[in-house]
Design an enzyme around this catalytic site. Structure first.
Site, PDB file in Angstrom:
ATOM      1  N   GLN A   1      35.194  40.831  32.819  1.00 33.78           N
ATOM      2  CA  GLN A   1      35.547  39.912  33.795  1.00 33.78           C
ATOM      3  C   GLN A   1      36.169  38.751  33.215  1.00 33.78           C
ATOM      4  O   GLN A   1      36.983  37.932  33.863  1.00 33.78           O
ATOM      5  CB  GLN A   1      34.177  39.761  34.580  1.00 33.78           C
ATOM      6  CG  GLN A   1      34.334  38.708  35.854  1.00 33.78           C
ATOM      7  CD  GLN A   1      35.157  39.378  36.697  1.00 33.78           C
ATOM      8  OE1 GLN A   1      34.718  40.587  37.227  1.00 33.78           O
ATOM      9  NE2 GLN A   1      36.136  38.907  37.267  1.00 33.78           N
TER      10      GLN A   1
ATOM     11  N   HIS B   1      29.712  39.497  30.578  1.00 31.05           N
ATOM     12  CA  HIS B   1      30.508  39.984  31.303  1.00 31.05           C
ATOM     13  C   HIS B   1      32.079  39.742  30.847  1.00 31.05           C
ATOM     14  O   HIS B   1      32.657  39.394  31.386  1.00 31.05           O
ATOM     15  CB  HIS B   1      30.268  40.005  32.634  1.00 31.05           C
ATOM     16  CG  HIS B   1      31.073  41.053  33.612  1.00 31.05           C
ATOM     17  ND1 HIS B   1      31.556  42.146  33.431  1.00 31.05           N
ATOM     18  CD2 HIS B   1      31.212  40.935  35.126  1.00 31.05           C
ATOM     19  CE1 HIS B   1      32.266  42.998  34.053  1.00 31.05           C
ATOM     20  NE2 HIS B   1      31.844  42.062  35.358  1.00 31.05           N
TER      21      HIS B   1
ATOM     22  N   CYS C   1      34.253  36.549  40.906  1.00 33.58           N
ATOM     23  CA  CYS C   1      34.114  37.682  40.190  1.00 33.58           C
ATOM     24  C   CYS C   1      33.795  38.835  41.224  1.00 33.58           C
ATOM     25  O   CYS C   1      34.324  40.148  41.150  1.00 33.58           O
ATOM     26  CB  CYS C   1      33.256  37.767  39.030  1.00 33.58           C
ATOM     27  SG  CYS C   1      31.439  37.565  39.629  1.00 33.58           S
TER      28      CYS C   1
ATOM     29  N   ARG D   1      41.664  43.187  37.313  1.00 30.50           N
ATOM     30  CA  ARG D   1      40.622  43.915  36.459  1.00 30.50           C
ATOM     31  C   ARG D   1      41.154  45.368  36.045  1.00 30.50           C
ATOM     32  O   ARG D   1      41.135  45.729  34.820  1.00 30.50           O
ATOM     33  CB  ARG D   1      39.328  44.449  37.332  1.00 30.50           C
ATOM     34  CG  ARG D   1      38.467  43.322  37.928  1.00 30.50           C
ATOM     35  CD  ARG D   1      37.885  42.682  36.678  1.00 30.50           C
ATOM     36  NE  ARG D   1      37.026  43.380  35.818  1.00 30.50           N
ATOM     37  CZ  ARG D   1      35.815  43.745  36.072  1.00 30.50           C
ATOM     38  NH1 ARG D   1      34.874  43.376  37.086  1.00 30.50           N
ATOM     39  NH2 ARG D   1      35.145  44.716  35.076  1.00 30.50           N
TER      40      ARG D   1
ATOM     41  N   ASP E   1      29.913  32.678  41.445  1.00 35.00           N
ATOM     42  CA  ASP E   1      29.438  34.057  41.359  1.00 35.00           C
ATOM     43  C   ASP E   1      28.323  34.032  42.181  1.00 35.00           C
ATOM     44  O   ASP E   1      27.441  32.882  42.537  1.00 35.00           O
ATOM     45  CB  ASP E   1      29.123  34.445  39.807  1.00 35.00           C
ATOM     46  CG  ASP E   1      28.577  35.662  39.490  1.00 35.00           C
ATOM     47  OD1 ASP E   1      28.725  36.676  40.555  1.00 35.00           O
ATOM     48  OD2 ASP E   1      28.081  36.112  38.653  1.00 35.00           O
TER      49      ASP E   1
ATOM     50  N   ARG F   1      27.581  49.587  31.195  1.00 36.28           N
ATOM     51  CA  ARG F   1      26.891  48.527  31.922  1.00 36.28           C
ATOM     52  C   ARG F   1      25.491  48.797  32.317  1.00 36.28           C
ATOM     53  O   ARG F   1      24.955  49.845  32.380  1.00 36.28           O
ATOM     54  CB  ARG F   1      27.482  48.695  33.482  1.00 36.28           C
ATOM     55  CG  ARG F   1      26.721  47.639  34.468  1.00 36.28           C
ATOM     56  CD  ARG F   1      27.432  47.528  35.688  1.00 36.28           C
ATOM     57  NE  ARG F   1      28.637  46.709  35.634  1.00 36.28           N
ATOM     58  CZ  ARG F   1      29.144  46.013  36.710  1.00 36.28           C
ATOM     59  NH1 ARG F   1      28.597  46.375  37.810  1.00 36.28           N
ATOM     60  NH2 ARG F   1      30.186  45.313  36.359  1.00 36.28           N
TER      61      ARG F   1
HETATM   62  N1   CP Z   1      33.030  41.739  39.186  1.00 42.40           N
HETATM   63  C1   CP Z   1      32.455  43.148  39.021  1.00 42.40           C
HETATM   64  O1   CP Z   1      32.119  43.309  37.784  1.00 42.40           O
HETATM   65  O2   CP Z   1      32.588  43.862  40.040  1.00 42.40           O
HETATM   66  P1   CP Z   1      31.503  45.217  40.092  1.00 42.40           P
HETATM   67  O3   CP Z   1      30.180  44.998  39.961  1.00 42.40           O
HETATM   68  O4   CP Z   1      31.692  45.889  41.475  1.00 42.40           O
HETATM   69  O5   CP Z   1      31.994  46.062  38.931  1.00 42.40           O
HETATM   70  N1  NVA Z   2      26.192  37.901  37.925  1.00 38.45           N
HETATM   71  C1  NVA Z   2      26.502  39.123  38.599  1.00 38.45           C
HETATM   72  C2  NVA Z   2      27.959  39.777  38.475  1.00 38.45           C
HETATM   73  C3  NVA Z   2      28.185  40.890  39.006  1.00 38.45           C
HETATM   74  C4  NVA Z   2      29.512  41.357  38.788  1.00 38.45           C
HETATM   75  C5  NVA Z   2      25.597  40.205  38.295  1.00 38.45           C
HETATM   76  O1  NVA Z   2      25.192  40.332  37.071  1.00 38.45           O
HETATM   77  O2  NVA Z   2      24.942  40.801  38.957  1.00 38.45           O
END
Ligand code: CP
Ligand code: NVA
Length: 306
Positions: A133, A130, A263, A291, A223, A103
């Site tokens: 997700q 993502h 999400c 997930r 989101d 990530r």
């Molecule tokens: N939705 C999601 O990716 O959650 P986290 O950021 O907690 O991993």
């Molecule tokens: N769009 C959000 C998603 C979090 C899971 C971010 O990138 O922070």
């Protein structure tokens, strides 16, 4: 499938296969309380430049329940591009582990890991996309409605990483995608054109009217308005996105059978109201649980020969 970096890198058949394996492993886990140890003695390295609850816990537990293990690595200690070049980290981890999940802020760090790694690399969220997700969301929609074909997902909010991956997943799996966002927060035109060139049959609509988007939606999705790394734009974004909240008024306009997804993490009173998030049409916590099940399907395909 060697890596899982972007949905549009995968074929429809590959995506459907991962979903099938995920459903199979979910069923096995729910009926017997355990899974076959498809990943016995395997290790997943997990690099996080940003915080996480769902992604970290789901990958870690998916590895455990499939008989393997995971190692959590914070950016502070790995130092992608600060302590060591991405290409060196990729080769070191590939020499010791069986898969890498990352990530990152810059998408190029994940593609860089993939370019130099001999083991599968998974995108656990970047500023750009993502995909884990979005595919979990396809699993949740399929589980609820029985099929994806011809369903319409209306994303109310920012044309961000989650929206981008969802649009690609919808395109690959026979769903229609509508983005309702304030002016200036669309997915860039050239990207929409690129997605449409790959997925010419897709119904891809961008509107600035959330009510119009809600009217035909089978799935209402939102989101945060402020993604990780955009904290400095908080005030600007809160003002820009007023009117783009999934609230009771918007839900009233949508078909009665519509479900609500998010999400998470959710900011109640901004992109969604507490009443909608906690209400009967919300499938948000099933979505969060999925997930785990989707990651199992993905890991079993990439690292377990399924
Ligand atoms: N939705 C999601 O990716 O959650 P986290 O950021 O907690 O991993
Ligand atoms: N769009 C959000 C998603 C979090 C899971 C971010 O990138 O922070």
């Amino acid at each position: 499938m060697k890596n899982f970096i972007a949905i549009d890198d995968c074929t429809t058949e590959e995506l459907c296969h991962v979903l099938d394996v995920a459903f199979e492993l979910k069923k096995q886990y729910k009926t017997t309380g355990r899974n076959d140890h498809l990943l016995a003695d395997k290790t997943l390295a997990m690099i996080f430049e940003k915080p996480s609850l769902r992604t970290r816990v789901s990958f870690s537990n998916a590895m455990t329940q499939l008989g393997g293990t995971s190692i959590y690595l914070r950016q502070e200690e790995v130092g992608l591009e600060t302590r060591e070049p991405v290409k060196d980290v990729a080769r070191v981890l590939a020499g010791m582990c069986d898969g890498i999940m990352a990530r990152t802020f810059e998408h190029e760090k994940v593609t860089g890991l993939a370019a130099y790694s001999s083991v599968p690399v998974i995108n656990g969220l970047t500023d750009y996309s993502h995909p884990c997700q979005a595919m979990t969301d396809m699993m949740t929609i399929k589980e609820h409605f029985g099929s994806l074909q011809g369903k319409t997902l209306a994303f109310i909010g920012d044309g961000n990483n989650v929206a981008r991956s969802l649009s690609m997943a919808c395109g690959r799996l026979g769903m229609n995608f509508t983005l309702a966002c304030p002016e200036g927060y669309e997915l860039p035109r050239e990207e929409v054109d690129r997605i449409m060139a790959k997925l010419p049959d897709m119904d891809f609509v961008i509107t600035h009217d959330p009510m119009e988007a809600a009217r035909n939606a089978d799935v209402l999705y939102t989101d945060t308005w402020i993604s990780m790394g955009q904290e400095k734009e908080k005030e600007l974004r809160i003002n820009a996105f007023r009117g783009f909240c999934i609230d009771e008024r918007l839900l009233e306009v949508a078909p009665k059978h519509a479900i609500v997804l998010h999400c998470l993490p959710a900011y109640r009173g901004y992109e969604i109201t507490d009443g909608v998030l906690e209400g009967p049409q919300s499938k948000v916590f099933l979505q969060a649980e999925n997930r785990l099940h989707f990651q199992k399907g993905l890991l079993a395909v990439l690292m377990g020969g399924k």
